[in-house]
Write a protein that holds these residues in place. Structure first.
Motif, PDB file in Angstrom:
ATOM      1  N   GLY A  17       1.245 -11.311  -3.196  1.00  0.00           N
ATOM      2  CA  GLY A  17       0.035 -12.113  -3.393  1.00  0.00           C
ATOM      3  C   GLY A  17      -1.107 -11.582  -2.547  1.00  0.00           C
ATOM      4  O   GLY A  17      -2.229 -11.365  -3.023  1.00  0.00           O
ATOM      5  N   GLY A  18      -0.788 -11.350  -1.278  1.00  0.00           N
ATOM      6  CA  GLY A  18      -1.820 -10.888  -0.352  1.00  0.00           C
ATOM      7  C   GLY A  18      -2.365  -9.530  -0.752  1.00  0.00           C
ATOM      8  O   GLY A  18      -3.586  -9.314  -0.767  1.00  0.00           O
ATOM      9  N   MET A  20      -2.381  -8.075  -3.705  1.00  0.00           N
ATOM     10  CA  MET A  20      -3.175  -8.119  -4.932  1.00  0.00           C
ATOM     11  C   MET A  20      -4.571  -8.657  -4.646  1.00  0.00           C
ATOM     12  O   MET A  20      -5.578  -8.127  -5.120  1.00  0.00           O
ATOM     13  CB  MET A  20      -2.484  -8.999  -5.980  1.00  0.00           C
ATOM     14  CG  MET A  20      -1.234  -8.373  -6.546  1.00  0.00           C
ATOM     15  SD  MET A  20      -1.631  -6.833  -7.367  1.00  0.00           S
ATOM     16  CE  MET A  20      -0.030  -6.315  -7.901  1.00  0.00           C
ATOM     17  N   THR A  21      -4.604  -9.728  -3.866  1.00  0.00           N
ATOM     18  CA  THR A  21      -5.908 -10.289  -3.497  1.00  0.00           C
ATOM     19  C   THR A  21      -6.711  -9.262  -2.706  1.00  0.00           C
ATOM     20  O   THR A  21      -7.908  -9.065  -2.940  1.00  0.00           O
ATOM     21  CB  THR A  21      -5.718 -11.550  -2.647  1.00  0.00           C
ATOM     22  OG1 THR A  21      -4.655 -12.292  -3.204  1.00  0.00           O
ATOM     23  CG2 THR A  21      -6.975 -12.359  -2.610  1.00  0.00           C
ATOM     24  N   ALA A  22      -6.000  -8.614  -1.774  1.00  0.00           N
ATOM     25  CA  ALA A  22      -6.701  -7.630  -0.958  1.00  0.00           C
ATOM     26  C   ALA A  22      -7.281  -6.534  -1.833  1.00  0.00           C
ATOM     27  O   ALA A  22      -8.442  -6.147  -1.682  1.00  0.00           O
ATOM     28  CB  ALA A  22      -5.736  -7.039   0.064  1.00  0.00           C
ATOM     29  N   ALA A  24      -8.139  -6.701  -4.901  1.00  0.00           N
ATOM     30  CA  ALA A  24      -9.277  -7.228  -5.649  1.00  0.00           C
ATOM     31  C   ALA A  24     -10.526  -7.273  -4.773  1.00  0.00           C
ATOM     32  O   ALA A  24     -11.605  -6.856  -5.175  1.00  0.00           O
ATOM     33  CB  ALA A  24      -8.945  -8.612  -6.173  1.00  0.00           C
ATOM     34  N   TYR A  25     -10.342  -7.752  -3.536  1.00  0.00           N
ATOM     35  CA  TYR A  25     -11.527  -7.847  -2.682  1.00  0.00           C
ATOM     36  C   TYR A  25     -11.973  -6.501  -2.157  1.00  0.00           C
ATOM     37  O   TYR A  25     -13.151  -6.299  -1.869  1.00  0.00           O
ATOM     38  CB  TYR A  25     -11.278  -8.862  -1.561  1.00  0.00           C
ATOM     39  CG  TYR A  25     -11.594 -10.232  -2.077  1.00  0.00           C
ATOM     40  CD1 TYR A  25     -12.906 -10.679  -2.077  1.00  0.00           C
ATOM     41  CD2 TYR A  25     -10.629 -11.019  -2.664  1.00  0.00           C
ATOM     42  CE1 TYR A  25     -13.230 -11.906  -2.625  1.00  0.00           C
ATOM     43  CE2 TYR A  25     -10.932 -12.237  -3.211  1.00  0.00           C
ATOM     44  CZ  TYR A  25     -12.242 -12.674  -3.185  1.00  0.00           C
ATOM     45  OH  TYR A  25     -12.578 -13.863  -3.741  1.00  0.00           O
ATOM     46  N   PRO A  61     -14.431 -10.578  -7.830  1.00  0.00           N
ATOM     47  CA  PRO A  61     -13.086 -10.125  -8.197  1.00  0.00           C
ATOM     48  C   PRO A  61     -12.458 -10.996  -9.272  1.00  0.00           C
ATOM     49  O   PRO A  61     -11.784 -10.494 -10.175  1.00  0.00           O
ATOM     50  CB  PRO A  61     -12.301 -10.216  -6.899  1.00  0.00           C
ATOM     51  CG  PRO A  61     -13.319 -10.095  -5.844  1.00  0.00           C
ATOM     52  CD  PRO A  61     -14.542 -10.757  -6.376  1.00  0.00           C
ATOM     53  N   LEU A  62     -12.728 -12.289  -9.205  1.00  0.00           N
ATOM     54  CA  LEU A  62     -12.190 -13.193 -10.220  1.00  0.00           C
ATOM     55  C   LEU A  62     -12.759 -12.827 -11.593  1.00  0.00           C
ATOM     56  O   LEU A  62     -12.035 -12.706 -12.582  1.00  0.00           O
ATOM     57  CB  LEU A  62     -12.556 -14.626  -9.853  1.00  0.00           C
ATOM     58  CG  LEU A  62     -11.894 -15.711 -10.669  1.00  0.00           C
ATOM     59  CD1 LEU A  62     -10.400 -15.712 -10.433  1.00  0.00           C
ATOM     60  CD2 LEU A  62     -12.493 -17.063 -10.321  1.00  0.00           C
TER      61      LEU A  62
END
Lengths: 403, 545, 186
Positions: A17-18, A20-22, A24-25, A61-62
């Motif tokens: 999770g982290g 993927m978010t990272a 994206a950001y 990113p969203l």
């Protein structure tokens, strides 16, 4: 056993999770940094959905993700379908699996029963470094498969370039690490950090040459500018992912950013002291909740700073030509890596001289080696490998050959 | 045989030739600017633009003596030993002066002048004029007055070359135009009550080297540089004048004469000049149609041709009417195809429209009463296939006798060519195919209605009343739904690729002796088909050439 | 071109010095440049909230307008020179005889396809009577293609909108003393 399994599952969930978010950001950061360097503003509009609030573009990113999801998943008719689908999956899988041995800080104090919890998915892997290398080399399969399966000459060229480049730069990369391994005597990443924290002297200070070699090789391994020849938009219109779109393209792009994150972690851990910061994080086993959190923060800041540096580099220097890339690897990086290794071997062999205050002598030696070897490199093996014809007759002779 | 020297280039002049300095220079590839001189008109030497240095070469010593003054090249005969110098500073200065003088009171309204782009004054000013205007006169708008129904005069644009005046006197022979006033106040005008109304009037617009005479039909409708010109043949009458059809984006804007010494020289009549309007008529026929009982059914062209073939194959005895508006290639291709279906098919010449009598002008230019371009060509094609020329009336009689089952009629006349009763009689056949440009009584009664095209869309060859074959290229594409007759026959005959009239003409030239002279590439001025025949007859008679 | 073409001038490229060949100093140099720009002033304008600064509207190439003369008639004389000069072929004119005694020809219809237009300003250059001009209106939007094809009335209305802010060239070139110094206002 159950606890171990549960612990690992939770860690993996948080990690993926982290990450993927990272990723994206990081895309957002990359775009913002690119914009700033080019005197623009970058994407700063998308904020909280359905409102007019724009939080510095943090919603971007969203929006990007939604766009990728809703884009047409187009498979060209001329591709090899199995490999075409397999390629992005394999590259992403390899990129994610690498993180299994990366320590995200040290350990946190015990919660409930049991000992302290190490902040790493697979703690205690003795060959951590080797594992990282094995998996990050897998990435080249994704690229080559993608290039081959696309059945497109530009994609294929991108794949070919990538395989040659990744194999060439494995060697200086390993040589760079070898110095560190030699100094700390272990392949375990947390031992390497602990060793740096214990002496308080980061590896970058002792072996700056090793750092330079490793850094450059790491750029090349993660195919970042100035070494992004596999995808070179201007020449290969995207290289191996020319034929990809939608989610499969997204997998490639995420993997690319994860490579960058891996490289940043390795740089931070191997050369920048990992979670260590003088006087704040303590050393070794003195762990409180405060230092545990602080260590995570310190490591994260170091990693982010490295990533930021990589983004800056992207806009600072032009791309290499392929022959220059190769001669850099074989003619420059390889000898420099060896020089560093010899210097480190010297330091290790005579470690009694360099104990205590003698550490500073080792540091001085490291910098002398850096400056000396780069001067020597400049004098002996010029990077310039210009193969253009120098006169009319030479040019005519060459045209004769090619006609 | 004489030798004329123009700027050091030796030009040969035949013993019978009477050339002036401009024509001799042309042979040397040198263009002498001029306004008033025109090869088809008398010489007045009034514009002074063609002034050159002239001299004589002594035949014995070879020494050249030059005249001290400049002389007009148009008025100086090019004899053996005449020397012309057209590039000296003296000549250049003189041209610049003439240009300047003309431009003193010439309105600078090129942007709205229809001549701009093909104007001698513009061209010569660029080439020979001065860079700066010394006269301090503000440009003004030109006064305009009508010369007749078709021609208008922009008075101040005129450079008084008097070409138009000479034209009406020497070529048309009607003398409507004249010069009024004297000196700087000279103007072209007509006498009240006698407007410029002869049938060659439009030529004065072409003759005008500047924008003074305007064609009301073309006025302001298009700028000349937007148009492409296509060499064609006028189909208004059987004279078959050489013309340029000028179009832009598939719209014809005007028709101009094309120089052809064998047919029309430099002129065309107003009937031909303004006769292109039917090309863009709203009433043009569009889309193939099949009539089945009372119901009409629109057909795709791709479906229409097999349907027509099937219908005719089942119709029994066939007949075809070859219109004199078809080209030689089209007539031949249709005849060939019909004869393939039915080797005994009746082939007849379409009705030849005649209006009034031939009209001949002072210089011999003739507007024929026969209003079709290719009667001779179609006749010869018919003679080849049937051994004679069956007139239209004979065919109608055969239809009346019930001998004909399927009939293919081609027309293509811009005017109505058939009356109700004849159409009724022809419609007795079981399968009637009509190709036409406009609706006619026959069109209404046809089983298959195939829209044809006008002259501007047609490519091919026409044989005029004097047995001269001329080839035209197509100028515009036909409106969607209409198809060039030739391409229809091309497809029916099973030929591959795009319709190529030249390939059919090759075949015609090989199979029909009359067209033998067309085997070679046809020059822009056409080829005389009777010439080899006459020469052969001459040789057979043992005569001297 | 052949390599032994006499038109080719063969030159030696400048040799790198020691610092250049060491590479590291050049790397630092590159990084310094990008870092400077990182914190430098930004040129992007946040458009809808903030209007870009058009320094001289008289030379800006935005939406076209058709100028009017003193009597409010269209200045255009339908000479087609703009259509001739237009590299995008986006100008379509139908010229007819003018209804006014002092003019020969005028445009019965004058349409510009703003979607085809590349805003090069060649039409303005070509116009002999200063009738067509590009204004400083740049935010040109429409909901359909038809809407973006500007006819004569629309182009004339653009003139009415912009005539005060951007006077015609005959005025701004200082034909009358009263108008001299117009340039300074923008």
């Amino acid at each position: 056993m159950m606890r171990l399994f549960l612990e690992a599952t939770i860690k993996i969930a948080i990690l993926i999770g982290g990450l993927m978010t990272a990723a994206a950001y990081l895309v957002l950061l990359e775009r913002r940094v690119a914009a700033w360097v080019q005197d623009r503003r970058g994407p700063n509009r998308v904020g909280i959905p359905l409102t007019k609030i724009s939080l510095f573009g943090l919603g971007q990113p969203l929006a990007d993700g939604l766009k990728f999801i809703f884009k047409e998943e187009y498979t060209p008719a001329h591709v090899d379908r199995w490999l075409y689908t397999l390629a992005p999956l394999s590259i992403l899988a390899a990129a994610l699996a690498t993180f299994a041995v990366i320590p995200f800080g040290s350990v946190i104090p015990p919660i409930g029963e049991g000992g302290p919890i190490p902040l790493v998915v697979a703690p205690g892997v003795d060959v951590g470094m080797v594992y990282v290398f094995a998996l990050s080399s897998m990435a080249v399969y994704g690229v080559i498969l993608g290039g081959w399966a696309s059945n497109n000459k530009y994609s294929f060229l991108g794949g070919l370039r990538s395989s040659a480049q990744l194999i060439a730069y494995e060697i200086p990369l390993s040589l760079g690490i070898l110095g560190v391994v030699l100094a700390s005597g272990s392949l375990r990443l947390d031992t390497i950090i602990d060793q740096q924290a214990a002496t308080g002297v980061w590896n970058i200070l002792v072996q700056p040459l090793g750092f330079v070699v490793f850094m450059i090789a790491a750029f090349a391994e993660s195919a970042r500018l100035p070494f992004d020849l596999p995808e070179a938009e201007q020449e290969l219109i995207g290289g191996y992912h020319t034929e990809y779109s939608g989610m499969r393209l997204l997998l490639y792009l995420i993997a690319e950013f994860l490579h960058m994150v891996t490289a940043a972690f390795l740089i931070a851990i191997l050369f920048l002291g990992g979670w260590h910061l003088w006087g704040l994080t303590g050393s070794g086993d003195e762990i409180t909740l405060f230092t545990a959190v602080l260590r995570i923060v310190v490591l994260t800041v170091k990693v982010l700073a490295t990533i930021f540096f990589m983004m800056m580099v992207r806009w600072s220097w032009p791309r290499f030509r392929f022959d220059q890339l190769m001669s850099l690897a074989w003619k420059v990086m390889l000898p420099l890596g060896l020089v560093n290794l010899v210097a480190m071997a010297f330091v290790v062999e005579y470690r009694q001289w360099f104990a205590g205050t003698g550490t500073w002598a080792a540091v001085a030696l490291g910098w002398v080696v850096l400056i000396g070897s780069s001067v020597g490199m400049a004098l002996l093996a010029p990077l310039s490998s210009d193969n253009r014809p120098r006169s009319a007759s030479e040019g005519a002779a060459r045209q004769q050959i090619f006609s | 045989m004489g030798v004329v020297i123009v700027d050091g280039i030796e030009v040969e002049v035949g013993p019978q030739e009477r050339l002036n300095g401009i024509q001799a220079a042309e042979r040397a590839g040198i263009d002498i600017p001029r306004y008033c001189w025109h090869p088809g008109l008398s010489v007045v030497a009034s514009c002074r633009m063609c002034l050159v240095e002239t001299g004589n070469r002594n035949p014995e010593s070879g020494a050249v003596t030059m005249f001290p003054k400049l002389v007009p090249a148009c008025q100086t005969p090019a004899k053996d030993g005449t020397v012309f110098i057209t590039t000296s500073d003296k000549v250049k200065q003189s041209r610049a002066f003439v240009e300047e003088a003309l431009l003193i009171d010439h309105p600078i309204d090129c942007p709205i002048c229809d001549k701009a782009g093909e104007c001698y004054l513009q061209d010569y000013h660029f080439e020979h004029g001065q860079k700066e205007r010394r006269a301090d006169i503000a440009p003004f708008t030109s006064r305009r007055r009508d010369m007749g129904d078709t021609v208008t005069l922009f008075v101040d644009r005129c450079v008084m070359c008097t070409r138009c005046v000479r034209f009406t006197r020497e070529i048309a022979g009607t003398s409507e135009l004249l010069v009024i006033n004297r000196g700087a106040h000279e103007e072209i005008d007509v006498i009240d009550g006698f407007p410029l109304e002869n049938k060659l009037a439009g030529n004065v617009v072409d003759l005008c080297p500047v924008g003074a005479l305007g064609d009301k039909d073309f006025l302001y409708s298009q700028r000349v540089w937007f148009m492409q010109r296509h060499p064609q043949v006028c189909t208004g009458c059987s004279t078959g004048c050489s013309i340029y059809t000028e179009e832009n984006q598939d719209r014809v804007y005007r028709v101009k004469p094309r120089e052809n010494p064998h047919v029309n020289q430099w002129w065309i009549c107003d009937d031909g000049r303004y006769g292109y309007h039917h090309v863009h008529s709203e009433e043009r026929l569009i889309g193939a149609v099949r009539q089945a009982g009372d119901a009409t059914e629109a057909l795709e062209w791709s479906a229409a041709l097999p349907a027509v073939t099937a219908a005719l194959e089942a119709a029994g005895r066939l007949a075809a009417v070859l219109s004199p508006h078809l080209t030689v290639e089209e007539a031949y291709a249709l005849a060939k195809w019909i004869r393939q279906l039915d080797p005994e098919a009746v082939l007849a010449l379409g009705p030849v429209t005649t209006v009034g009598a031939d009209e001949t002008f002072k210089n011999g230019f003739t507007i024929r009463a026969e209003k079709c371009p290719n009667r001779r060509g179609v006749e010869e094609v018919l003679r080849h296939f049937t051994g004679g020329v069956t007139p239209f009336e004979a065919l109608v009689a055969e239809v009346d006798a019930g001998k004909i089952g399927g009939l293919w009629v081609t027309a293509g006349s811009p005017t109505c060519w058939i009356d109700d009763s004849t159409a009724e009689r022809l419609a007795q056949v079981s399968q009637l195919v009509v190709q036409d440009l406009f609706a006619s009584p026959l069109w209404e009664r046809a089983t298959f209605r195939l829209p044809g095209v006008s002259f501007a869309e047609r490519a091919g060859s026409y044989v005029n009343v004097a047995d001269r074959l001329q080839t035209a290229a197509w100028a515009v594409r036909p409106p969607a739904g209409a198809r060039v007759e030739g391409s229809v026959y091309w497809e029916l005959l099973g030929y591959r690729g795009l319709y190529a009239p030249r390939r059919i003409l090759d075949e015609v030239a090989q199979t029909i002796p009359y067209f033998a002279a067309a085997a070679e590439p046809v020059p822009p001025t056409g080829v005389a088909l009777k010439a080899p025949e006459l020469a052969a007859a001459h040789a057979a008679a043992g005569g001297q050439p | 071109m052949k390599a032994d073409d006499p038109n080719i001038k063969w030159i030696e490229e400048p040799q790198l010095g020691l610092t250049g060949r060491m590479y590291l100093p050049l790397i630092v140099q590159g990084l310094t440049t990008t870092t400077k720009h990182l914190f430098g002033p930004k040129v992007t304008v946040s458009f809808p909230e903030e209007r870009p600064l058009i320094e001289n509207p008289l030379i800006y190439r935005g939406v076209h307008r058709l100028n009017k003369d003193e009597q409010g008639r269209v200045k255009c004389v339908a000479c087609f020179l703009c259509a001739t000069a237009c590299p995008a072929h986006c100008i379509d004119i139908i010229g007819v005889e003018s209804p006014w005694p002092d003019r020969e020809k005028y445009p019965e219809s004058f349409t510009i396809d703003e979607l085809r237009c590349i805003f090069c300003g060649m039409c303005e250059e070509a116009c002999p009577v200063d009738a067509i001009e590009l204004t400083s209106l740049f935010d040109l939007t429409g909901r359909s293609r038809e809407e973006m094809i500007f006819d004569k009335e629309k182009l004339l209305s653009v003139y009415d909108q912009t005539k005060d802010a951007e006077p015609m060239p005959s005025v701004r070139l200082g034909i009358t003393p009263a108008h001299r110094g117009m340039e300074g206002q923008h």
